[in-house]
Design a protein around this motif. Structure first.
Motif, PDB file in Angstrom:
ATOM      1  N   THR A 101      63.389  16.367 -80.876  1.00 53.52           N
ATOM      2  CA  THR A 101      64.489  15.917 -81.738  1.00 53.52           C
ATOM      3  C   THR A 101      65.470  17.044 -82.073  1.00 53.52           C
ATOM      4  O   THR A 101      66.281  16.896 -82.987  1.00 53.52           O
ATOM      5  CB  THR A 101      63.938  15.331 -83.065  1.00 53.52           C
ATOM      6  N   LYS A 151      68.690   9.749 -81.078  1.00 47.29           N
ATOM      7  CA  LYS A 151      69.163   9.036 -82.266  1.00 47.29           C
ATOM      8  C   LYS A 151      70.025   7.834 -81.869  1.00 47.29           C
ATOM      9  O   LYS A 151      69.932   6.759 -82.470  1.00 47.29           O
ATOM     10  CB  LYS A 151      69.959  10.003 -83.148  1.00 47.29           C
ATOM     11  N   GLU A 191      67.544   5.217 -80.634  1.00 49.45           N
ATOM     12  CA  GLU A 191      66.793   4.655 -81.765  1.00 49.45           C
ATOM     13  C   GLU A 191      67.678   3.704 -82.578  1.00 49.45           C
ATOM     14  O   GLU A 191      67.223   2.659 -83.048  1.00 49.45           O
ATOM     15  CB  GLU A 191      66.292   5.782 -82.685  1.00 49.45           C
ATOM     16  N   THR A 192      68.946   4.072 -82.748  1.00 52.17           N
ATOM     17  CA  THR A 192      69.870   3.247 -83.526  1.00 52.17           C
ATOM     18  C   THR A 192      70.131   1.917 -82.822  1.00 52.17           C
ATOM     19  O   THR A 192      70.141   0.853 -83.458  1.00 52.17           O
ATOM     20  CB  THR A 192      71.191   4.008 -83.759  1.00 52.17           C
ATOM     21  N   ARG A 211      64.378   1.176 -83.600  1.00 46.82           N
ATOM     22  CA  ARG A 211      62.980   1.630 -83.541  1.00 46.82           C
ATOM     23  C   ARG A 211      62.945   3.138 -83.698  1.00 46.82           C
ATOM     24  O   ARG A 211      63.894   3.817 -83.336  1.00 46.82           O
ATOM     25  CB  ARG A 211      62.413   1.364 -82.155  1.00 46.82           C
ATOM     26  N   LYS A 212      61.803   3.642 -84.164  1.00 48.84           N
ATOM     27  CA  LYS A 212      61.570   5.083 -84.171  1.00 48.84           C
ATOM     28  C   LYS A 212      60.794   5.438 -82.906  1.00 48.84           C
ATOM     29  O   LYS A 212      59.834   4.759 -82.543  1.00 48.84           O
ATOM     30  CB  LYS A 212      60.749   5.498 -85.395  1.00 48.84           C
ATOM     31  N   ALA A 213      61.217   6.526 -82.257  1.00 54.02           N
ATOM     32  CA  ALA A 213      60.521   6.963 -81.054  1.00 54.02           C
ATOM     33  C   ALA A 213      59.240   7.718 -81.403  1.00 54.02           C
ATOM     34  O   ALA A 213      59.127   8.304 -82.480  1.00 54.02           O
ATOM     35  CB  ALA A 213      61.427   7.872 -80.230  1.00 54.02           C
TER      36      ALA A 213
END
Lengths: 306, 306
Positions: free
Chosen positions: B185, B205, B208-209, B213-215
């Protein structure tokens, strides 16, 4: 009017509500049209509202069209509307940069030709529109040619978004006097059948992450979208209604600005979504609960014809 | 050993510290080299540590090189090192997908050729490497051709990142069984002179946006980077030291895994940064305070030679 929230709008309540307002702000996609087709009855609703003396405006976060392009589309679909009634984020961002940021210089634009045109129409030059493919290595990227007159980075929808554009934005934004403005933060553009493509919010998040800054956002739910209309037409918030299909943009904008709010179910959000916000007990989610909802804005027709 | 944090490492403390450890994990850029030049004295430090019986590993978030490419660079700069000692996120992500995710299918890879090679070397096929320019309109994007065997989207550094890649990732991730993995990240890749280009964190990001979802993140400060080394070599955390130039990745990884931590000032973070974390009174920032710091790892030389 009723003080409770999220009421099904019907019967005499419709007439009562219409009598209490002078102006109506409509979101476009999912509200008055879907893709290239008008919501059945929507043109008649808009045209009758105007005939009955209401002022009507079209307020959209979509940054890919100029006011003129929207007016043409509205006319084609049978809406009685003029350019001056259209407030899209391409136009509103140009107004924002001119009147709020008072930017003295050029814009580095991650965005569409429509944004370029709206910027130019208020006298702001841009660089950046179109493809920007990658060449070279890190050392070339960090030393990429920059326009010394750029004073703002503006991020709207851009299908040519690329690593090089992200990099160029970062290099401009290392100058603390260069501001960062985003048209909107919608994460997805919904299409028919529950499908979607990535929205401007994804591109903006990438730029914010690189620059380690938060952007000034023009579009709904930012108050600026309403103020842009209100300042030109002298709107009274208490006698204005916002009609939209999204709780997190349209309805929240209305709440933020003290407008009456009407959710229509022809687009993204559902009554269940609204109820969840209402029952969350979370103050910041209450702003996303509309005063009223309808299945479709065509339900306003009988009251307008009567 | 001293219980206080952020001690200047010098004098007899160096020998004492070295006696208390069996293994040392070194970050690379800003620690043992900068760009294409070794930090003066760093090769001797690494080579003497090994001669003195310590095990040495190279642990980097950079996903653009294979283990082989790193080993070649290390050799060229005078480090006595083998492929097996290199743990970059290209390799570690492949191990993660194979052993933790146990992915049964292909990977849609936003990343480098090096990542492609490391995936293939553990038997995972990928699609996606290289440019993916935009064509058509929204309706084409939402219906873009997808490989039915893809079961994971993996995001690493990719200078060919584009709107189309972002869109393709979103379309794959609308399948809830398709997982999302990020190499790291880091928001920027620092270069000489305080300049930087956007890092993998920006691309991740954006994805994910879009996907909402969060990776799962492989790289430092995720514990997996240490576990990847520890499981192969049976490391004892209490007798292992992490040496790095970044508080938020290297030092936090060390803290997260119970290692001794040493900050070197030849890279990104400063003693002032560490002191700020220490004095913040914020428990989650304490993990970014190193046990010790040195100006450069060359300061370990006298103790190793003596």
């Amino acid at each position: 009017m009723a003080l409770s929230k999220c009421n099904r709008l019907s019967g005499t309540l419709i007439k009562e509500l219409l009598d209490s307002i002078d102006s109506v702000l409509f979101d476009c996609d999912g509200v008055i049209w879907r893709g290239d087709e008008a919501i059945p009855g929507a043109p008649q609703v808009i045209n009758l509202l105007k005939k009955n003396g209401k002022r009507v405006f079209f307020v959209t976060n979509n940054s890919t069209k100029t006011r003129k392009m929207y007016a043409d589309k509205l006319a084609k679909l049978g809406f009685n509307a003029t350019e001056d009634e259209v407030f899209g984020t391409a136009y509103c961002s140009a107004v924002y940069l001119k009147t709020v940021s008072k930017v003295k210089g050029k814009v580095y634009l991650i965005g569409s030709n429509a944004m370029k045109q709206e910027l130019e129409s208020v006298g702001i030059d841009q660089v950046g529109v179109g493809p920007d493919p990658i060449t070279g290595t890190q050392i070339d990227w960090v030393n990429v040619a920059l326009d010394p007159d750029v004073r703002a980075v503006v991020v709207g929808f851009d299908e040519h978004f690329s690593y090089m554009k992200l990099n160029r934005a970062l290099q401009y934004l290392t100058n603390p006097e260069c501001i960062l403005v985003g048209t909107n933060t919608d994460t997805r553009l919904p299409l028919e059948g529950g499908k979607a493509v990535p929205g401007t919010g994804c591109l903006l998040k990438a730029v914010e992450t690189a620059a380690q800054r938060k952007a000034q956002v023009v579009g709904k739910p930012s108050r600026f979208m309403f103020e842009c209309v209100a300042s030109q037409y002298g709107l009274d918030p208490a006698r204005t209604m916002m009609v939209g299909d999204r709780l997190d943009t349209d309805i929240l904008l209305g709440t933020n600005c003290g407008l009456k709010t009407l959710l229509t179910l022809t687009g993204v959000s559902t009554v269940a979504d609204a109820t969840e916000h209402l029952q969350s007990g979370c103050p910041e989610r209450l702003g996303m609960v509309p005063d009223y909802y309808v299945e479709t804005i065509a339900e306003l027709l009988p009251a307008l014809q009567g």
